[in-house]
Design an enzyme around this catalytic site. Structure first.
Site, PDB file in Angstrom:
ATOM      1  N   VAL A   1       0.821  -1.213   0.000  1.00  0.00           N
ATOM      2  CA  VAL A   1       0.000   0.000   0.000  1.00  0.00           C
ATOM      3  C   VAL A   1       0.859   1.268   0.000  1.00  0.00           C
ATOM      4  O   VAL A   1       0.640   2.189  -0.788  1.00  0.00           O
ATOM      5  CB  VAL A   1      -0.966   0.006   1.216  1.00  0.00           C
ATOM      6  CG1 VAL A   1      -1.719   1.327   1.300  1.00  0.00           C
ATOM      7  CG2 VAL A   1      -1.937  -1.163   1.126  1.00  0.00           C
TER       8      VAL A   1
ATOM      9  N   THR B   1       1.415   0.691   7.852  1.00  0.00           N
ATOM     10  CA  THR B   1       2.042  -0.524   8.375  1.00  0.00           C
ATOM     11  C   THR B   1       0.906  -1.491   8.730  1.00  0.00           C
ATOM     12  O   THR B   1      -0.265  -1.145   8.628  1.00  0.00           O
ATOM     13  CB  THR B   1       2.845  -0.251   9.659  1.00  0.00           C
ATOM     14  OG1 THR B   1       1.925  -0.014  10.747  1.00  0.00           O
ATOM     15  CG2 THR B   1       3.728   0.970   9.523  1.00  0.00           C
TER      16      THR B   1
ATOM     17  N   GLY C   1      -4.253 -16.225  -5.175  1.00  0.00           N
ATOM     18  CA  GLY C   1      -3.664 -15.110  -4.440  1.00  0.00           C
ATOM     19  C   GLY C   1      -4.697 -14.281  -3.683  1.00  0.00           C
ATOM     20  O   GLY C   1      -4.415 -13.161  -3.267  1.00  0.00           O
TER      21      GLY C   1
ATOM     22  N   GLU D   1      -4.573 -14.716   2.524  1.00  0.00           N
ATOM     23  CA  GLU D   1      -3.283 -14.523   3.183  1.00  0.00           C
ATOM     24  C   GLU D   1      -2.470 -15.813   2.966  1.00  0.00           C
ATOM     25  O   GLU D   1      -3.055 -16.862   2.664  1.00  0.00           O
ATOM     26  CB  GLU D   1      -3.505 -14.305   4.679  1.00  0.00           C
ATOM     27  CG  GLU D   1      -4.223 -13.009   5.041  1.00  0.00           C
ATOM     28  CD  GLU D   1      -3.432 -11.764   4.680  1.00  0.00           C
ATOM     29  OE1 GLU D   1      -2.192 -11.764   4.796  1.00  0.00           O
ATOM     30  OE2 GLU D   1      -4.065 -10.776   4.259  1.00  0.00           O
TER      31      GLU D   1
ATOM     32  N   ASP E   1      -9.984 -10.364  10.881  1.00  0.00           N
ATOM     33  CA  ASP E   1      -9.828  -9.132  10.112  1.00  0.00           C
ATOM     34  C   ASP E   1     -11.194  -8.439   9.945  1.00  0.00           C
ATOM     35  O   ASP E   1     -11.304  -7.219  10.064  1.00  0.00           O
ATOM     36  CB  ASP E   1      -9.203  -9.469   8.750  1.00  0.00           C
ATOM     37  CG  ASP E   1      -8.851  -8.218   7.983  1.00  0.00           C
ATOM     38  OD1 ASP E   1      -8.067  -7.396   8.506  1.00  0.00           O
ATOM     39  OD2 ASP E   1      -9.384  -8.027   6.861  1.00  0.00           O
TER      40      ASP E   1
ATOM     41  N   LYS F   1     -12.634  -4.658  11.426  1.00  0.00           N
ATOM     42  CA  LYS F   1     -13.399  -3.658  10.673  1.00  0.00           C
ATOM     43  C   LYS F   1     -14.730  -3.379  11.368  1.00  0.00           C
ATOM     44  O   LYS F   1     -15.162  -2.229  11.464  1.00  0.00           O
ATOM     45  CB  LYS F   1     -13.635  -4.150   9.244  1.00  0.00           C
ATOM     46  CG  LYS F   1     -12.337  -4.245   8.445  1.00  0.00           C
ATOM     47  CD  LYS F   1     -12.547  -4.927   7.110  1.00  0.00           C
ATOM     48  CE  LYS F   1     -11.206  -5.086   6.386  1.00  0.00           C
ATOM     49  NZ  LYS F   1     -11.315  -5.932   5.195  1.00  0.00           N
TER      50      LYS F   1
HETATM   51  N1  LIG Z   1      -3.343  -4.457   0.782  1.00  0.00           N
HETATM   52  C1  LIG Z   1      -4.644  -4.265   0.923  1.00  0.00           C
HETATM   53  O1  LIG Z   1      -5.428  -4.650   0.081  1.00  0.00           O
HETATM   54  C2  LIG Z   1      -5.184  -3.533   2.134  1.00  0.00           C
HETATM   55  C3  LIG Z   1      -6.533  -3.123   2.169  1.00  0.00           C
HETATM   56  C4  LIG Z   1      -7.003  -2.389   3.281  1.00  0.00           C
HETATM   57  C5  LIG Z   1      -6.147  -2.121   4.323  1.00  0.00           C
HETATM   58  N2  LIG Z   1      -4.855  -2.565   4.281  1.00  0.00           N
HETATM   59  C6  LIG Z   1      -3.977  -2.288   5.424  1.00  0.00           C
HETATM   60  O2  LIG Z   1      -2.905  -1.471   4.986  1.00  0.00           O
HETATM   61  C7  LIG Z   1      -1.757  -1.758   5.772  1.00  0.00           C
HETATM   62  C8  LIG Z   1      -0.591  -2.042   4.858  1.00  0.00           C
HETATM   63  O3  LIG Z   1      -0.845  -3.191   4.072  1.00  0.00           O
HETATM   64  P1  LIG Z   1       0.254  -3.767   3.081  1.00  0.00           P
HETATM   65  O4  LIG Z   1      -0.441  -4.815   2.298  1.00  0.00           O
HETATM   66  O5  LIG Z   1       0.918  -2.643   2.386  1.00  0.00           O
HETATM   67  O6  LIG Z   1       1.277  -4.426   4.122  1.00  0.00           O
HETATM   68  P2  LIG Z   1       2.806  -4.825   3.879  1.00  0.00           P
HETATM   69  O7  LIG Z   1       3.046  -4.979   2.418  1.00  0.00           O
HETATM   70  O8  LIG Z   1       3.084  -5.935   4.804  1.00  0.00           O
HETATM   71  O9  LIG Z   1       3.629  -3.534   4.332  1.00  0.00           O
HETATM   72  C9  LIG Z   1       3.818  -3.167   5.658  1.00  0.00           C
HETATM   73  C10 LIG Z   1       4.930  -2.149   5.728  1.00  0.00           C
HETATM   74  O10 LIG Z   1       5.017  -1.671   7.061  1.00  0.00           O
HETATM   75  C11 LIG Z   1       6.387  -1.685   7.465  1.00  0.00           C
HETATM   76  N3  LIG Z   1       6.448  -1.740   8.939  1.00  0.00           N
HETATM   77  C12 LIG Z   1       6.188  -2.771   9.777  1.00  0.00           C
HETATM   78  N4  LIG Z   1       6.339  -2.419  11.054  1.00  0.00           N
HETATM   79  C13 LIG Z   1       6.671  -1.101  11.042  1.00  0.00           C
HETATM   80  C14 LIG Z   1       6.957  -0.141  12.047  1.00  0.00           C
HETATM   81  N5  LIG Z   1       6.905  -0.472  13.345  1.00  0.00           N
HETATM   82  N6  LIG Z   1       7.267   1.127  11.685  1.00  0.00           N
HETATM   83  C15 LIG Z   1       7.294   1.481  10.375  1.00  0.00           C
HETATM   84  N7  LIG Z   1       7.046   0.612   9.378  1.00  0.00           N
HETATM   85  C16 LIG Z   1       6.737  -0.667   9.700  1.00  0.00           C
HETATM   86  C17 LIG Z   1       6.976  -2.861   6.764  1.00  0.00           C
HETATM   87  O11 LIG Z   1       8.393  -2.747   6.752  1.00  0.00           O
HETATM   88  P3  LIG Z   1       9.374  -3.759   5.983  1.00  0.00           P
HETATM   89  O12 LIG Z   1       9.262  -3.349   4.545  1.00  0.00           O
HETATM   90  O13 LIG Z   1      10.704  -3.454   6.567  1.00  0.00           O
HETATM   91  O14 LIG Z   1       8.880  -5.118   6.273  1.00  0.00           O
HETATM   92  C18 LIG Z   1       6.319  -2.709   5.381  1.00  0.00           C
HETATM   93  O15 LIG Z   1       7.027  -1.760   4.611  1.00  0.00           O
HETATM   94  C19 LIG Z   1      -2.131  -2.945   6.664  1.00  0.00           C
HETATM   95  O16 LIG Z   1      -2.461  -2.475   7.943  1.00  0.00           O
HETATM   96  C20 LIG Z   1      -3.343  -3.539   5.978  1.00  0.00           C
HETATM   97  O17 LIG Z   1      -4.206  -4.183   6.880  1.00  0.00           O
HETATM   98  C21 LIG Z   1      -4.363  -3.240   3.206  1.00  0.00           C
END
Ligand SMILES: NC(=O)c1ccc[n+]([C@@H]2O[C@H](COP(=O)([O-])OP(=O)(O)OC[C@H]3O[C@@H](n4cnc5c(N)ncnc54)[C@H](OP(=O)(O)O)[C@@H]3O)[C@@H](O)[C@H]2O)c1
Ligand SMILES: *[C@@H]1O[C@H](CO)[C@@H](O)[C@H](O)[C@H]1NC(C)=O
Length: 376
Positions: free
Chosen positions: A14, A116, A221, A224, A235, A239
């Site tokens: 994201v 995050t 895909g 999770e 999850d 919400k």
């Molecule tokens: N993807 C979707 O479809 C979707 C939809 C709705 C909501 N969301 C929410 O959006 C958020 C991000 O999703 P994502 O899919 O992008 O997750 P992701 O790909 O796992 O990315 C998470 C990022 O957060 C970083 N991180 C972890 N702990 C941290 C900390 N303490 N301080 C700063 N950065 C930290 C990670 O670092 P590293 O790169 O070093 O691991 C990574 O860059 C989640 O909360 C998810 O629930 C996602």
């Protein structure tokens, strides 16, 4: 030109997509008199901060290089070689964040974007809100911990945005907030808020075994890496908790009745993912099949939904009329039905893709742009 400086915490799927959206919307935003200035980006290990914090943001080539690095699985600290930034490692990065927040917060409305998936950001978010900053979240964890944390973060509602925490980019929170501020009482919300479970329930409706459907969803895909993370309903419960809390219910996760699609004996601490997919899952087929058939004999279908009605907040399988917005749902869309005084017999319905980096990041971007009127 109005400038919103921002710090992005988390640049995974994201966060990186958000940076790309920011870059590709430059000319659109500048035609609207707006400039988004990214002054810091953090991942789980480090934080990069632009050198000339008070006057500049990272340039676009830096941001795109950052996305390229993260996409390749590298750490942000590599960007030290690229110039125009300083790199801080935890815990120095937390100190730096607070320093920037006190320098820029009240004056500019510096925005902290939490993309995050961690609960570690809560402490910092609470502090920066006090320093006058804005917060935009895709991360659900800060809003689903204690009621005290929730109220602390929501103490300045205009400065807090979290559209993408429910239904990704769909205007769920915005719509609810408009209904609430107009004094229209919300009687009931019922929604399918998991793309994975939406897909699974509409496939089993066609007579396919649950085990087959979940395995297919995994290989497409849609799930999770461990599908139990979706099937547990946790999850969806997060919400639901966010929705219930914005309706004014002072409840916690423990107050939500959650139906998991697998029994405790098949949990991650008892069974490996392989075992679950290979052996465990098939044991659940018969029960679901019987429930699907029973529902069908009543002219109904099964959906995995959250229901918020009065003080009640539940997450699990419900039998619903085939001919209703939720009953007609096919595939991985999210659907939310909202019943209020104004929308009493026929609900307000919000439907569309409820996941994906692109739509989620778009929701975050719209939240950021929406902050511009708060500051001179
Ligand atoms: N993807 C979707 O479809 C979707 C939809 C709705 C909501 N969301 C929410 O959006 C958020 C991000 O999703 P994502 O899919 O992008 O997750 P992701 O790909 O796992 O990315 C998470 C990022 O957060 C970083 N991180 C972890 N702990 C941290 C900390 N303490 N301080 C700063 N950065 C930290 C990670 O670092 P590293 O790169 O070093 O691991 C990574 O860059 C989640 O909360 C998810 O629930 C996602
Ligand atoms: C989201 O981004 C991550 C990291 O770049 C990628 O692994 C994942 O496949 C993307 N998800 C979708 C649905 O495009």
């Amino acid at each position: 030109m109005k400038t919103i400086p921002l710090i992005l915490m988390g640049c995974g799927g994201v966060g990186s997509q958000l940076l790309q959206h920011i870059v590709s919307c430059r000319s659109l935003h500048s035609s609207q008199g707006l400039c988004l200035r990214v002054v810091g980006v953090g991942d789980s290990k480090s934080l990069v901060v632009v050198d000339d914090l008070l006057n500049k943001g990272f340039d676009d080539s830096f941001l795109l290089e950052l996305c390229r690095l993260k996409h390749g699985g590298e750490s942000l600290s590599k960007l030290g070689d690229f110039g125009q930034c300083q790199v801080f490692v935890h815990p120095e990065s937390e100190k730096k964040i607070l320093e920037i927040a006190s320098q820029l917060g009240t004056k500019t409305g510096l925005a902290f974007v939490d993309s995050t998936a961690s609960s570690d950001t809560i402490v910092v978010l609470k502090q920066v809100v006090d320093l006058g900053c804005c917060v935009v979240m895709a991360n659900k964890k800060p809003l689903t911990s204690t009621m005290e944390d929730f109220e602390k973060l929501m103490a300045y509602p205009r400065r807090i945005r979290h559209e993408s925490t429910v239904g990704a980019g769909l205007p769920v929170i915005a719509s609810l907030n408009r209904i609430i501020s107009s004094g229209d009482p919300v009687h009931r919300i019922i929604g399918s808020l998991s793309g994975t479970l939406g897909y699974v329930m509409s496939e089993v409706e066609d007579g396919k075994p649950l085990s087959e459907v979940v395995r297919a969803a995994k290989s497409l895909g849609y799930t999770e890496p461990d599908p139990r993370d979706d099937l547990s309903g946790m999850d969806v419960a997060r919400k639901a908790l966010i929705l219930a809390r914005i309706l004014g219910h002072r409840i916690n996760m423990e107050n939500i009745q959650i139906e998991s699609l697998y029994p405790r004996e098949m949990g991650p601490d008892v069974m490996t993912v392989e075992d679950f997919l290979g052996r465990g899952l098939s044991l659940l087929d018969k029960d679901i099949q019987e429930r699907v058939e029973k529902a069908a004999s009543n002219g109904n279908v099964l959906r995995y939904v959250c229901v918020i009605e009065g003080p009640r907040c539940e997450v699990g399988i419900q039998e619903l009329p085939k001919n209703s917005p939720l009953g007609r749902l096919r595939g991985s869309d999210n659907v939310l039905e909202v019943y209020t005084r104004c929308y009493s017999d026929l609900p307000l319905v919000i439907q569309g893709a409820g996941a994906g980096n692109d739509t989620t990041a778009a929701g975050v971007l719209a939240d950021i742009v929406d902050l511009q009127d708060l500051f001179p």
